[in-house]
Design a protein around this motif. Sequence first.
Motif, mmCIF file in Angstrom:
data_model
loop_
_atom_site.group_PDB
_atom_site.id
_atom_site.type_symbol
_atom_site.label_atom_id
_atom_site.label_comp_id
_atom_site.label_asym_id
_atom_site.label_seq_id
_atom_site.Cartn_x
_atom_site.Cartn_y
_atom_site.Cartn_z
ATOM 1 N N GLU A 89 0.839 -16.165 44.551
ATOM 2 C CA GLU A 89 0.071 -16.730 43.437
ATOM 3 C C GLU A 89 -0.483 -15.672 42.484
ATOM 4 O O GLU A 89 -1.065 -16.020 41.449
ATOM 5 N N ASP A 90 -0.312 -14.403 42.815
ATOM 6 C CA ASP A 90 -0.677 -13.330 41.887
ATOM 7 C C ASP A 90 0.430 -13.075 40.870
ATOM 8 O O ASP A 90 0.244 -12.278 39.938
ATOM 9 N N THR A 91 1.566 -13.701 41.035
ATOM 10 C CA THR A 91 2.673 -13.536 40.099
ATOM 11 C C THR A 91 2.252 -13.980 38.703
ATOM 12 O O THR A 91 1.792 -15.111 38.513
ATOM 13 N N ALA A 92 2.388 -13.078 37.738
ATOM 14 C CA ALA A 92 1.939 -13.353 36.374
ATOM 15 C C ALA A 92 2.284 -12.157 35.498
ATOM 16 O O ALA A 92 2.675 -11.094 35.991
ATOM 17 N N VAL A 93 2.116 -12.345 34.213
ATOM 18 C CA VAL A 93 2.102 -11.221 33.290
ATOM 19 C C VAL A 93 0.651 -10.764 33.171
ATOM 20 O O VAL A 93 -0.245 -11.578 32.919
ATOM 21 N N TYR A 94 0.438 -9.469 33.372
ATOM 22 C CA TYR A 94 -0.906 -8.902 33.349
ATOM 23 C C TYR A 94 -1.109 -8.164 32.029
ATOM 24 O O TYR A 94 -0.257 -7.382 31.601
ATOM 25 N N TYR A 95 -2.276 -8.419 31.436
ATOM 26 C CA TYR A 95 -2.605 -7.864 30.133
ATOM 27 C C TYR A 95 -3.895 -7.070 30.192
ATOM 28 O O TYR A 95 -4.872 -7.481 30.835
ATOM 29 N N CYS A 96 -3.904 -6.020 29.448
ATOM 30 C CA CYS A 96 -5.098 -5.221 29.228
ATOM 31 C C CYS A 96 -5.725 -5.672 27.906
ATOM 32 O O CYS A 96 -5.002 -5.964 26.943
ATOM 33 N N LYS A 97 -7.037 -5.742 27.860
ATOM 34 C CA LYS A 97 -7.708 -6.164 26.630
ATOM 35 C C LYS A 97 -9.007 -5.386 26.433
ATOM 36 O O LYS A 97 -9.765 -5.173 27.388
ATOM 37 N N ARG A 98 -9.238 -5.000 25.205
ATOM 38 C CA ARG A 98 -10.556 -4.480 24.878
ATOM 39 C C ARG A 98 -11.501 -5.662 24.788
ATOM 40 O O ARG A 98 -11.188 -6.673 24.166
ATOM 41 N N LYS A 99 -12.668 -5.561 25.434
ATOM 42 C CA LYS A 99 -13.536 -6.726 25.524
ATOM 43 C C LYS A 99 -14.014 -7.196 24.148
ATOM 44 O O LYS A 99 -14.119 -8.399 23.902
ATOM 45 N N VAL A 100 -14.255 -6.263 23.254
ATOM 46 C CA VAL A 100 -14.712 -6.627 21.910
ATOM 47 C C VAL A 100 -13.525 -6.632 20.968
ATOM 48 O O VAL A 100 -12.836 -5.627 20.811
ATOM 49 N N GLY A 101 -13.324 -7.764 20.315
ATOM 50 C CA GLY A 101 -12.186 -7.871 19.409
ATOM 51 C C GLY A 101 -10.957 -8.404 20.105
ATOM 52 O O GLY A 101 -10.840 -8.374 21.325
ATOM 53 N N ASP A 102 -10.033 -8.887 19.302
ATOM 54 C CA ASP A 102 -8.837 -9.535 19.843
ATOM 55 C C ASP A 102 -7.687 -8.539 19.942
ATOM 56 O O ASP A 102 -6.665 -8.657 19.255
ATOM 57 N N TYR A 103 -7.858 -7.552 20.825
ATOM 58 C CA TYR A 103 -6.856 -6.504 20.997
ATOM 59 C C TYR A 103 -6.272 -6.592 22.395
ATOM 60 O O TYR A 103 -6.987 -6.443 23.393
ATOM 61 N N TRP A 104 -4.951 -6.821 22.439
ATOM 62 C CA TRP A 104 -4.241 -7.013 23.692
ATOM 63 C C TRP A 104 -3.059 -6.059 23.779
ATOM 64 O O TRP A 104 -2.475 -5.698 22.763
ATOM 65 N N GLY A 105 -2.682 -5.738 25.002
ATOM 66 C CA GLY A 105 -1.429 -5.041 25.223
ATOM 67 C C GLY A 105 -0.287 -6.038 25.230
ATOM 68 O O GLY A 105 -0.479 -7.245 25.065
ATOM 69 N N GLN A 106 0.929 -5.512 25.472
ATOM 70 C CA GLN A 106 2.122 -6.361 25.465
ATOM 71 C C GLN A 106 2.329 -7.057 26.807
ATOM 72 O O GLN A 106 3.126 -7.999 26.902
ATOM 73 N N GLY A 107 1.626 -6.591 27.820
ATOM 74 C CA GLY A 107 1.732 -7.202 29.141
ATOM 75 C C GLY A 107 2.741 -6.515 30.037
ATOM 76 O O GLY A 107 3.688 -5.873 29.564
ATOM 77 N N THR A 108 2.515 -6.647 31.338
ATOM 78 C CA THR A 108 3.452 -6.120 32.323
ATOM 79 C C THR A 108 3.621 -7.180 33.412
ATOM 80 O O THR A 108 2.638 -7.775 33.872
ATOM 81 N N GLN A 109 4.846 -7.415 33.802
ATOM 82 C CA GLN A 109 5.162 -8.494 34.750
ATOM 83 C C GLN A 109 4.921 -8.037 36.187
ATOM 84 O O GLN A 109 5.381 -6.954 36.587
ATOM 85 N N VAL A 110 4.214 -8.868 36.920
ATOM 86 C CA VAL A 110 4.036 -8.670 38.360
ATOM 87 C C VAL A 110 4.624 -9.880 39.071
ATOM 88 O O VAL A 110 4.258 -11.022 38.771
ATOM 89 N N THR A 111 5.542 -9.614 39.984
ATOM 90 C CA THR A 111 6.178 -10.685 40.749
ATOM 91 C C THR A 111 5.979 -10.411 42.236
ATOM 92 O O THR A 111 6.344 -9.334 42.719
ATOM 93 N N VAL A 112 5.399 -11.378 42.924
ATOM 94 C CA VAL A 112 5.159 -11.247 44.363
ATOM 95 C C VAL A 112 6.000 -12.305 45.063
ATOM 96 O O VAL A 112 5.746 -13.499 44.924
ATOM 97 N N SER A 113 6.985 -11.839 45.788
ATOM 98 C CA SER A 113 7.921 -12.770 46.408
ATOM 99 C C SER A 113 8.607 -12.112 47.588
ATOM 100 O O SER A 113 8.852 -10.900 47.586
ATOM 101 N N SER A 114 8.902 -12.922 48.584
ATOM 102 C CA SER A 114 9.648 -12.415 49.732
ATOM 103 C C SER A 114 11.145 -12.629 49.530
ATOM 104 O O SER A 114 11.941 -12.227 50.385
#
Length: 114
Positions: A89-114
Amino acid sequence: QVQLVESGGGSVQPGGSLRLSCAASGFIFKLYAMDWYRQAPGKERELVASISSSSAITSYADSARGRFTISRDNAKNTVDLQMNSLKPEDTAVYYCKRKVGDYWGQGTQVTVSS
């Protein structure tokens, strides 16, 4: 301009670990709190962890507390997310964000699977 670049995602088996990193530029990094968010398929983006500008204060979503650790290096302008005991259930695209303002990274994929 503000830039946030995530790295460190990948595929891992349940119970494994990953360390995500976000490199920031274009602003005075040490002055801003930072967040990690994630978005799973078909779900809304959710806040996973936050860290204050000095690292003195951290906070976590209930789903992450005890397994994830957020940290930052103000000398290197980076904010990391250490993820242990990963679950499918941790599988997702993870994003970094500056708390102030609408600034996001492009994301990095995390996949947890057997």
